[in-house]
Design a protein around this motif. Structure first.
Motif, short mmCIF file in Angstrom:
data_model
loop_
_atom_site.label_atom_id
_atom_site.label_comp_id
_atom_site.label_asym_id
_atom_site.label_seq_id
_atom_site.Cartn_x
_atom_site.Cartn_y
_atom_site.Cartn_z
N ALA A 173 -2.48 -9.70 -6.27
CA ALA A 173 -4.19 -10.14 -6.21
C ALA A 173 -5.01 -9.33 -5.25
CB ALA A 173 -4.30 -11.69 -6.31
N SER A 174 -4.36 -9.33 -3.79
CA SER A 174 -4.98 -8.77 -2.85
C SER A 174 -5.46 -6.96 -2.65
CB SER A 174 -4.67 -8.58 -1.25
OG SER A 174 -3.31 -8.30 -0.99
N ARG A 175 -4.36 -6.55 -3.74
CA ARG A 175 -4.87 -4.94 -3.75
C ARG A 175 -5.50 -5.16 -5.60
NH1 ARG A 175 -4.69 -5.96 0.42
NH2 ARG A 175 -3.52 -4.53 1.86
N GLY A 176 -5.51 -5.79 -6.22
CA GLY A 176 -6.18 -6.09 -7.20
C GLY A 176 -5.35 -4.85 -8.16
N LEU A 177 -4.03 -5.43 -8.95
CA LEU A 177 -2.81 -5.75 -9.30
C LEU A 177 -2.89 -7.03 -10.45
CD1 LEU A 177 -0.79 -3.57 -6.98
CD2 LEU A 177 -2.62 -3.21 -9.01
N ARG A 178 -1.74 -6.86 -10.95
CA ARG A 178 -1.39 -8.01 -11.72
C ARG A 178 0.18 -8.36 -12.07
NH1 ARG A 178 -2.70 -9.64 -16.81
NH2 ARG A 178 -1.45 -11.35 -16.38
N ASP B 110 0.71 -0.47 0.38
CA ASP B 110 -0.22 0.32 -0.27
C ASP B 110 1.26 1.06 -0.37
OD1 ASP B 110 -2.13 -1.09 0.21
OD2 ASP B 110 -2.82 -1.56 1.99
N GLU C 118 -2.10 -2.91 -18.33
CA GLU C 118 -2.45 -4.08 -18.95
C GLU C 118 -1.51 -3.64 -20.00
OE1 GLU C 118 -3.59 -6.90 -17.99
OE2 GLU C 118 -4.88 -6.42 -15.94
N ARG D 43 -0.55 -2.19 -12.26
CA ARG D 43 -2.34 -2.59 -13.03
C ARG D 43 -2.52 -2.02 -14.40
NH1 ARG D 43 -2.19 1.70 -9.43
NH2 ARG D 43 -3.83 0.94 -7.63
N LYS E 140 0.37 -12.80 -4.77
CA LYS E 140 -0.69 -12.80 -3.74
C LYS E 140 -1.25 -11.07 -3.38
CE LYS E 140 -3.92 -15.33 -0.90
NZ LYS E 140 -4.31 -16.72 -0.79
#
Length: 236
Positions: free
Chosen positions: A165-170, A133, A200, A198, A162
């Motif tokens: 993914a918990s923060r909506g990132l690739r 964060d 893409e 993030r 992991k």
């Protein structure tokens, strides 16, 4: 037993070539080659080493390092040339990186590299959800975080995936296994870097997409936080 950086001594025209874990085919090198290479960029790195990231700096760029050990800065300044000869503006913050980032206003990094996990005693406070964060607060919306996860003992890529993914990132893994096709290849090291973003479009860039791969994350892979981490689960 950790290699923190190296540099060509002779011939002089090669001494600012990035080598070891940071060559042009490493995850760091590939990401920098496709991330707004023609525009002035602000680059950050947790962990100074020999200052190799500065070799990628161009006129108009800012390269900011975070390093906890002032003796490392002395060595990088006096025995290596990356910092002193970079065309970019080089800044070094001497303190624990997380504490520095917590105190600073948003830096607006195009790329922030986290390079502190090579040994067995890794700083887990730099690899938690709360740390991610914090990194995101200092990152441009379409920027990238690069985690250097090369490690003899620990499989860190799923941990990073992991977190992402918990923060909506690739998150994608770029591994380099150097060959001996050129003389420089003798001084590149096998490396694993995880790209977290993030954006893409960045991940879809052909030069990056052809060398990156998905990271397998099992149901047992823990989400590391400031309150919890488990090294035993990720032993190789």
């Amino acid at each position: 037993r950790i290699l923190h950086g190296a540099q060509w001594v002779e011939p002089p025209e090669k001494r600012n070539l990035p080598v070891t874990y940071y060559g042009p085919r490493s995850g760091l090198g590939v990401a920098l080659s496709v991330l707004r290479p023609e525009s002035p960029r602000r680059l950050g790195m947790v962990g100074l080493g020999a200052g190799t990231l500065a070799a990628y700096g161009k006129a108009g760029d800012v390269v900011r390092f975070y390093e906890i050990n002032p003796h490392v800065l002395k060595i990088a300044r006096e025995q290596f040339h990356f910092l002193n000869e970079s065309p970019a503006r080089v800044e070094v913050a001497i303190a624990d990186a997380r504490l520095s980032l917590e105190r600073e206003p948003p830096q607006g990094f195009d790329l922030l590299a986290i390079d502190a996990f090579s040994g067995d005693a890794i700083p887990t406070h730099l690899l938690s959800a709360e740390a991610l964060d914090l990194y995101l607060r200092h990152l441009k919306p379409d920027g990238a975080i690069l985690f250097h996860v090369t490690n003899r003992y620990l499989n860190l890529a799923p941990v990073v995936a992991k977190l992402a993914a918990s923060r909506g990132l690739r998150a994608l893994l770029i591994s380099e296994e150097p060959t001996d096709e050129q003389e420089e290849d003798l001084y590149y090291s096998s490396s694993d870097w995880v790209v977290v973003t993030r954006d893409e479009a960045l991940l879809a860039h052909p030069d990056l997409a052809q060398v990156a791969k998905e990271i397998e994350v099992s149901e047992s892979t823990p989400l590391w936080t400031d309150d919890f981490n488990n090294l035993v689960r990720i032993l190789k």
